[in-house]
Design a protein around this motif. Structure first.
Motif, PDB file in Angstrom:
ATOM      1  N   ALA A   1       0.835  -1.204   0.000  1.00 10.00           N
ATOM      2  CA  ALA A   1       0.000   0.000   0.000  1.00 10.00           C
ATOM      3  C   ALA A   1       0.872   1.257   0.000  1.00 10.00           C
ATOM      4  CB  ALA A   1      -0.922  -0.006   1.217  1.00 10.00           C
ATOM      5  N   VAL A   2       1.949   1.224   0.796  1.00 11.45           N
ATOM      6  CA  VAL A   2       2.854   2.372   0.841  1.00 11.45           C
ATOM      7  C   VAL A   2       3.543   2.552  -0.505  1.00 11.45           C
ATOM      8  CG1 VAL A   2       4.874   3.353   1.986  1.00 11.45           C
ATOM      9  CG2 VAL A   2       3.191   2.074   3.329  1.00 11.45           C
ATOM     10  N   VAL A   3       3.904   1.432  -1.153  1.00 12.23           N
ATOM     11  CA  VAL A   3       4.543   1.491  -2.468  1.00 12.23           C
ATOM     12  C   VAL A   3       3.604   2.123  -3.497  1.00 12.23           C
ATOM     13  CG1 VAL A   3       5.341   0.064  -4.402  1.00 12.23           C
ATOM     14  CG2 VAL A   3       6.168  -0.400  -2.082  1.00 12.23           C
ATOM     15  N   TYR A   4       2.345   1.726  -3.441  1.00 17.10           N
ATOM     16  CA  TYR A   4       1.379   2.327  -4.376  1.00 17.10           C
ATOM     17  C   TYR A   4       1.283   3.839  -4.149  1.00 17.10           C
ATOM     18  CZ  TYR A   4      -0.174  -2.479  -5.177  1.00 17.10           C
ATOM     19  OH  TYR A   4      -0.238  -3.804  -5.482  1.00 17.10           O
ATOM     20  N   LEU A   5       1.276   4.247  -2.873  1.00 26.29           N
ATOM     21  CA  LEU A   5       1.187   5.674  -2.559  1.00 26.29           C
ATOM     22  C   LEU A   5       2.405   6.423  -3.081  1.00 26.29           C
ATOM     23  CD1 LEU A   5      -0.156   8.060  -1.115  1.00 26.29           C
ATOM     24  CD2 LEU A   5       1.016   7.333   0.994  1.00 26.29           C
ATOM     25  N   VAL A   6       3.609   5.858  -2.824  1.00 28.27           N
ATOM     26  CA  VAL A   6       4.831   6.505  -3.292  1.00 28.27           C
ATOM     27  C   VAL A   6       4.857   6.558  -4.811  1.00 28.27           C
ATOM     28  CG1 VAL A   6       7.344   6.303  -3.383  1.00 28.27           C
ATOM     29  CG2 VAL A   6       6.134   5.881  -1.226  1.00 28.27           C
ATOM     30  N   ALA A   7       4.410   5.480  -5.466  1.00 24.47           N
ATOM     31  CA  ALA A   7       4.370   5.464  -6.933  1.00 24.47           C
ATOM     32  C   ALA A   7       3.435   6.543  -7.453  1.00 24.47           C
ATOM     33  CB  ALA A   7       3.926   4.091  -7.429  1.00 24.47           C
TER      34      ALA A   7
END
Length: 643
Positions: A281-287
């Motif tokens: 979820a954090v990766v999606y946000l950063v992306a």
């Protein structure tokens, strides 16, 4: 470092400067040294499967970016090829995994087999004092529970560590190659987890050591109380409830420790797992934030491939952390195993020791200025302290073929003397000699063929009569067994049993009477055919009828052999060629029965205590009262019956 054992704790003590964790780890790894070839095959299998596993996310990236979401619609040909490659990789990985599992399972079990064999063989070489100071249940626990406790770790750890390390390294490289920005997000808390893991591991190692110690105590209680002797004792004294409570208390302690061992670190793993579950979820946000800033370097395929790798990274990292904790636990168990392996047997062959063939032995026995005392162990971690002298400056000589009797009050050192002849212990000073040769200059393997023993309590295995007899001579024929039984005055009884020589005698021979067990033990010695026979109060616990039958059997086995008879009942050694009277470890007199009675010393005192003062007076007045153990002149009914 050599270790001794503590009588108080019935466990080997750990001396100052004992083997530490690092050395224990190196010694555990060294167990795999004989299987280098198999380890290489396992390593290759792991490398191949790990490499194939890393390729799959990149194929996934191409599926999304080059085959599915492309202008003009999906490219079916490329998609089919990529999907086919993914299926092939999965199939090949599965096949390699089967072979790898077989190799690791065989490897782990072979290592454990070797460790058990090594430990059991080492314990067989320990001298008698070790077993008189250590509970049998504790020894069994080392062989069963401790070795069994590390088996799963040994079976899976090597391949698990290598496989997970390769997977982690390959995945990290691939993730950085896909996006270094997203990799920073994924790896930010890993150092914290490593520090926590080390702390949790230390706690689990301590709990594991306490758990195995408790398991050892439980095994000892079980072995002591559920044996035939233990159950009989508890029933006779009405202590069953006490034994149940004792076992229940230790079982409760064991359960508590098992729960603590299982739950230690669970919160840590819950945090790690939760962190990795939140990372996508954090990766999606950063992306999304990077895309909003105009960074076009993260495509849909890159994002899917990265999260696939990140998910793939979760399991090997968690597994590595778990394996690390299991290794910490297993090191505690390995430490307990190595404690026993580090015990140095006190009885060893000298470099120039030689065998003495039975055919060449004459049977001469000599004690020359012998001093001996049993060791008394101090507190754990401190060297053993010497106990009081059991034998002091003892010298005696027995000619080949003589019947030599050793008498004395309880605790005089009679059994100690008999134990030194077959070298169950070594003297502290002086020497014990067979045919003029110090027993320490003879190989230990040759002594059992020269010296046979019949003790007061003859041990029989839970096996058939024939198997118990063949323990002394594995190659003995059925006719030789029957001949030995006839010579031991037990054949008629055995042949009258429903299954004859195939009758199972029960644990410790409890299905037989004391006299029957003794005669089977005598038959066993007859099969061994030793040149020197040691009888350690072989009839003292028997009734009159059984004693007569056993005595007749002993007369057969003593014929033509040097015999040392430790006697409590003096009626059994009246015809001895020489009688040695010892007191407080010293030889106080020696001679024949008549000579010692006439001397009026210790032997005469012992004789008077058993048969009455009148028997000594009658003997001195009549000149001859006994010949070959038979009454010729009777002044007292009690004297006659006792004789």
């Amino acid at each position: 470092m050599a270790q001794r054992w503590s009588e108080a704790t019935a466990e080997p003590s750990t001396p100052t400067g004992t083997t530490g964790k690092d050395t224990t780890g190196r010694r555990a790894v060294a167990l795999f040294a004989p299987y280098r070839g198999r380890l290489v095959l396992i390593a290759l299998a792991i490398l191949v499967t790990s490499a194939l596993g890393v390729v799959t996310p990149f194929l996934t990236q191409r599926v999304f970016d080059d085959a599915l979401f492309v202008p003009g619609g999906p490219r079916i040909g490329l998609l089919t090829a990529l999907v086919g490659a993914m299926i092939a990789i999965a199939a090949v990985s599965a096949l390699i995994g089967i072979g790898q599992t077989y190799l690791t399972t065989v490897l782990g079990n072979r290592v454990m087999q070797s460790l058990r064999d090594q430990l059991f063989a080492h314990l067989q070489r320990m001298h008698l004092g070790f077993f008189t100071s250590t509970r049998t249940g504790s020894i069994q626990s080392r062989l069963d529970n401790d070795v069994g406790g590390v088996q799963s770790v040994v079976t899976d750890t090597a391949s698990s560590i290598l496989g997970n390390v390769v997977t982690v390294v390959a995945s990290v490289i691939a993730m950085v190659a896909l996006s270094w920005q997203l990799s920073l997000v994924a790896f930010v808390l890993l150092p914290v987890f490593l520090v926590l893991q080390i702390r949790v591991g230390r706690v689990r190692r301590k709990i594991a050591a306490r758990t195995q110690s408790s398991l050892s105590d439980m095994s000892a209680i079980t072995q002591e109380t559920l044996s035939v002797s233990g159950v009989l004792l508890a029933k006779v004294y009405g202590r069953q409830e006490h034994e149940v409570a004792r076992y229940s208390s230790e079982n409760h302690r064991q359960t508590t420790l098992q729960i603590r061992q299982t739950m230690s670190g669970q919160s840590f793993f819950a945090v790690v797992t939760g962190f990795f579950a939140l990372i996508p979820a954090v990766v999606y946000l950063v992306a999304g934030l990077l895309a909003a800033r105009g960074d076009a370097g993260i495509s849909a395929g890159t994002l899917v491939a990265f999260t696939t790798l990140q998910t793939r990274l979760l399991f090997p990292i968690v597994n590595l952390l778990r394996v690390s904790l299991d290794v910490q636990t297993s090191l505690a168990l390995f430490g307990r195993i190595f404690e026993y392996l580090d015990l140095v047997p006190e009885l060893r062959d000298r470099p120039d020791a030689r065998p003495l063939a039975k055919a060449d032995a004459r049977g001469e026995v000599e004690f020359r200025d012998v001093w001996f005392r049993y060791p008394v162990d101090a507190e754990p971690g401190r060297p053993s302290e010497p106990g009081p002298w059991a034998l002091e400056d003892l010298s005696l000589h027995i000619e080949p073929g003589q019947l030599a009797a050793v008498v004395g009050p309880s605790g005089a050192g009679k059994t100690t003397l008999s134990s030194l002849v077959p070298r169950l212990y070594d003297v502290d000073a002086g020497s014990v000699r067979l045919d003029g040769t110090d027993v320490r200059d003879l190989t230990l393997a040759s002594l059992p063929g020269l010296v046979g023993m019949v003790t007061q309590e003859s041990y029989l295995f839970h096996a058939t009569v024939a198997e118990n007899l063949r323990y002394a001579a594995p190659d003995a024929t059925d006719e030789q067994i029957r001949a030995a039984a006839r010579a031991a005055n037990i054949a008629e009884h055995l042949e009258g049993l429903a299954e004859g020589y195939d009758t199972v005698v029960g644990e410790r021979g409890y299905r037989l009477s004391g006299g029957e067990k003794q005669r089977i033990a005598i038959a066993r010695v007859i099969l061994a055919d030793p040149r020197i026979l040691v009888l350690d109060e072989a009839t003292s616990a028997l009734d009159t009828t059984s004693e007569r039958l056993v005595q007749q059997a002993l007369e057969t086995v003593m014929s033509g052999r040097t015999t040392i008879a430790i006697a409590h009942r003096l009626s059994t050694i009246l015809a001895a060629d020489v009688i040695f009277a010892i007191d407080r470890g010293r030889l106080v007199e020696q001679g024949t029965h008549d000579e010692l009675l006439a001397r009026g010393g210790l032997y005469a005192q012992l004789y008077a205590e058993q048969f009455g003062a009148g028997a000594v007076e009658a003997r001195c007045a009549d000149g001859v009262l006994f010949t070959d153990g038979k009454v010729l002149t009777s002044r007292s009914t009690d004297d006659s019956s006792a004789a």
